[in-house]
Design an enzyme around this catalytic site. Sequence first.
Site, PDB file in Angstrom:
ATOM      1  N   ARG A   1      53.042 -12.178  36.471  1.00 35.00           N
ATOM      2  CA  ARG A   1      52.664 -13.541  36.507  1.00 35.00           C
ATOM      3  C   ARG A   1      52.453 -14.175  35.201  1.00 35.00           C
ATOM      4  O   ARG A   1      52.849 -15.201  34.874  1.00 35.00           O
ATOM      5  CB  ARG A   1      51.504 -13.729  37.463  1.00 35.00           C
ATOM      6  CG  ARG A   1      51.106 -15.166  37.685  1.00 35.00           C
ATOM      7  CD  ARG A   1      50.169 -15.647  38.642  1.00 35.00           C
ATOM      8  NE  ARG A   1      49.206 -14.474  38.985  1.00 35.00           N
ATOM      9  CZ  ARG A   1      48.239 -14.428  38.314  1.00 35.00           C
ATOM     10  NH1 ARG A   1      47.737 -15.427  37.410  1.00 35.00           N
ATOM     11  NH2 ARG A   1      47.396 -13.556  38.685  1.00 35.00           N
TER      12      ARG A   1
ATOM     13  N   TYR B   1      63.322 -38.803  42.670  1.00 32.30           N
ATOM     14  CA  TYR B   1      63.570 -37.826  43.640  1.00 32.30           C
ATOM     15  C   TYR B   1      62.256 -37.805  44.667  1.00 32.30           C
ATOM     16  O   TYR B   1      61.141 -38.079  44.241  1.00 32.30           O
ATOM     17  CB  TYR B   1      63.190 -36.375  42.839  1.00 32.30           C
ATOM     18  CG  TYR B   1      63.178 -35.103  43.955  1.00 32.30           C
ATOM     19  CD1 TYR B   1      64.116 -35.198  44.773  1.00 32.30           C
ATOM     20  CD2 TYR B   1      62.180 -34.254  43.900  1.00 32.30           C
ATOM     21  CE1 TYR B   1      64.138 -34.060  45.700  1.00 32.30           C
ATOM     22  CE2 TYR B   1      62.006 -33.016  44.723  1.00 32.30           C
ATOM     23  CZ  TYR B   1      63.114 -32.961  45.735  1.00 32.30           C
ATOM     24  OH  TYR B   1      63.038 -32.049  46.548  1.00 32.30           O
TER      25      TYR B   1
ATOM     26  N   ASP C   1      62.646 -36.152  33.604  1.00 31.44           N
ATOM     27  CA  ASP C   1      63.152 -35.400  34.742  1.00 31.44           C
ATOM     28  C   ASP C   1      65.061 -35.620  34.536  1.00 31.44           C
ATOM     29  O   ASP C   1      65.319 -36.689  34.824  1.00 31.44           O
ATOM     30  CB  ASP C   1      62.910 -35.609  36.283  1.00 31.44           C
ATOM     31  CG  ASP C   1      63.773 -34.814  37.287  1.00 31.44           C
ATOM     32  OD1 ASP C   1      64.820 -34.130  36.680  1.00 31.44           O
ATOM     33  OD2 ASP C   1      63.310 -34.593  38.309  1.00 31.44           O
TER      34      ASP C   1
ATOM     35  N   LYS D   1      69.690 -26.472  40.397  1.00 29.42           N
ATOM     36  CA  LYS D   1      70.873 -27.597  40.542  1.00 29.42           C
ATOM     37  C   LYS D   1      71.713 -26.868  39.467  1.00 29.42           C
ATOM     38  O   LYS D   1      72.224 -25.853  39.429  1.00 29.42           O
ATOM     39  CB  LYS D   1      70.440 -28.976  40.169  1.00 29.42           C
ATOM     40  CG  LYS D   1      69.149 -29.278  41.029  1.00 29.42           C
ATOM     41  CD  LYS D   1      69.359 -29.145  42.547  1.00 29.42           C
ATOM     42  CE  LYS D   1      67.989 -29.809  43.074  1.00 29.42           C
ATOM     43  NZ  LYS D   1      68.120 -29.204  44.607  1.00 29.42           N
TER      44      LYS D   1
END
Length: 422
Positions: free
Chosen positions: A77, A130, A204, A229
């Site tokens: 992590r 979005y 973004d 994407k």
Amino acid sequence: MSKKWFPPQSDLERGVDGLHIDDVTPDTVATSSRYTFTSGPETEPLVPPIFHSSTYKLRSVDDYLKILEEGGYIYSRLGNFTCDSVQAAINGIEGGKGTLVFGTGMAAISTALLCFLKSGDHIVVNNPCYSGTFDMVVNILPRYGIDHTFVPTGCPVEEYRKHIKSNTRMLYGETPCNPNMAVLDLEEFGKLGRSLDNTLTMVDSTFASPYLQPVIKHGIDISMHSCTKYLGGHSDLVGGCLTFASVDLWKTVIHYQISLGTTLSPHDASLLLRGIKTLPVRMERHSSNAQKVAEFLEKHPKVERVMYPGLPSHPQHQIAKKQMKMFSGMIAAEIKGGVQGGKILAEGVRLIQLAVSLGGVESLIEHPATMTHGPMLMTSEDRLSGGITDGLIRLSIGLEDADDLIKDLKQALDKIPDSLIA
Ligand SMILES: Cc1ncc(COP(=O)(O)O)c(C=O)c1O
């Protein structure tokens, strides 16, 4: 030629600090058999291995603090070689000062917002945007005392300036915008951000990819992508990334990422790294295909309006030309016949798939007013004020033959009865 091949031996078979395989039972061999490469000249895999390991064996107790201070790997992590490999690749494409990868695009967005905004702060965001970002701004941030103002997507940057208050800490833009393909002037946005103290700009740029639109180079502080994407490019992973204009910003966010636990899995990092290798060639084909499809749709009598930054009719075509290498694969089109018209097209295609998401090799279609930006999330007033009309469809144009895609759209548009349009 003489070749000496030997079966691989585990460390225990060779002996570890005097401990030998005969000193332990098969139960212990099962859990503790490790293999270290020992013979012949060392070679390096061409493709970075996937470091699945959640934890790392330390050489000494003191190494723990040393690694925290100087770098290295302790626990996945906190850092992982496979994730670092992909972070270095994205940062290079963006021209940034550091990149972090996240478990999803929303994990990247929420980590950045929670990191840079606190109770009493204010953010200016474009609407529509979005749907997950919209939800975060409208329903989640206010619970932490963070207020927002929406500006219309596609507005001049001046609109953002008008809404800046003494507590505004972030200006947030999406370009090209989901779902209506409006474009924000990045150079002007960057200039506005730089003229302000204590206010960051975040963009973004998922719909463009960093290859077509390297945001940091336009003076933006934080570039965000859903790696799900175009960066991944094959619809087989979820991920997100943030690239920063300064190492200080990177350092601030990595602290939050570690505590929020929004890290990317090494397996997805490896898929992402593979996807990125073909990003430029994919983006060129997505763009040239989409240009042909957009030009076809624009001339079709059952299509009211096409929003594609590569069309001269797009309201921000000149801005898009200035800041995008090509115009990417995303198209919005308003189909005549309202909800029915949009639905008939979305359900009538045969090659293009009816699915949310975007940026993969297969072409996808969706109907925002009933799906991604539907009643579950937005009121009809919110939708209409953002230009998400009933007949709007969103296309993610893939890598198929453009003529086959056009044929598919043509046969599906033929299914919309003339009576619906009249
Ligand atoms: C423009 C944009 N930003 C962010 C996201 C969120 O990304 P993810 O689904 O990987 O969390 C999406 C998802 O569709 C998106 O289209």
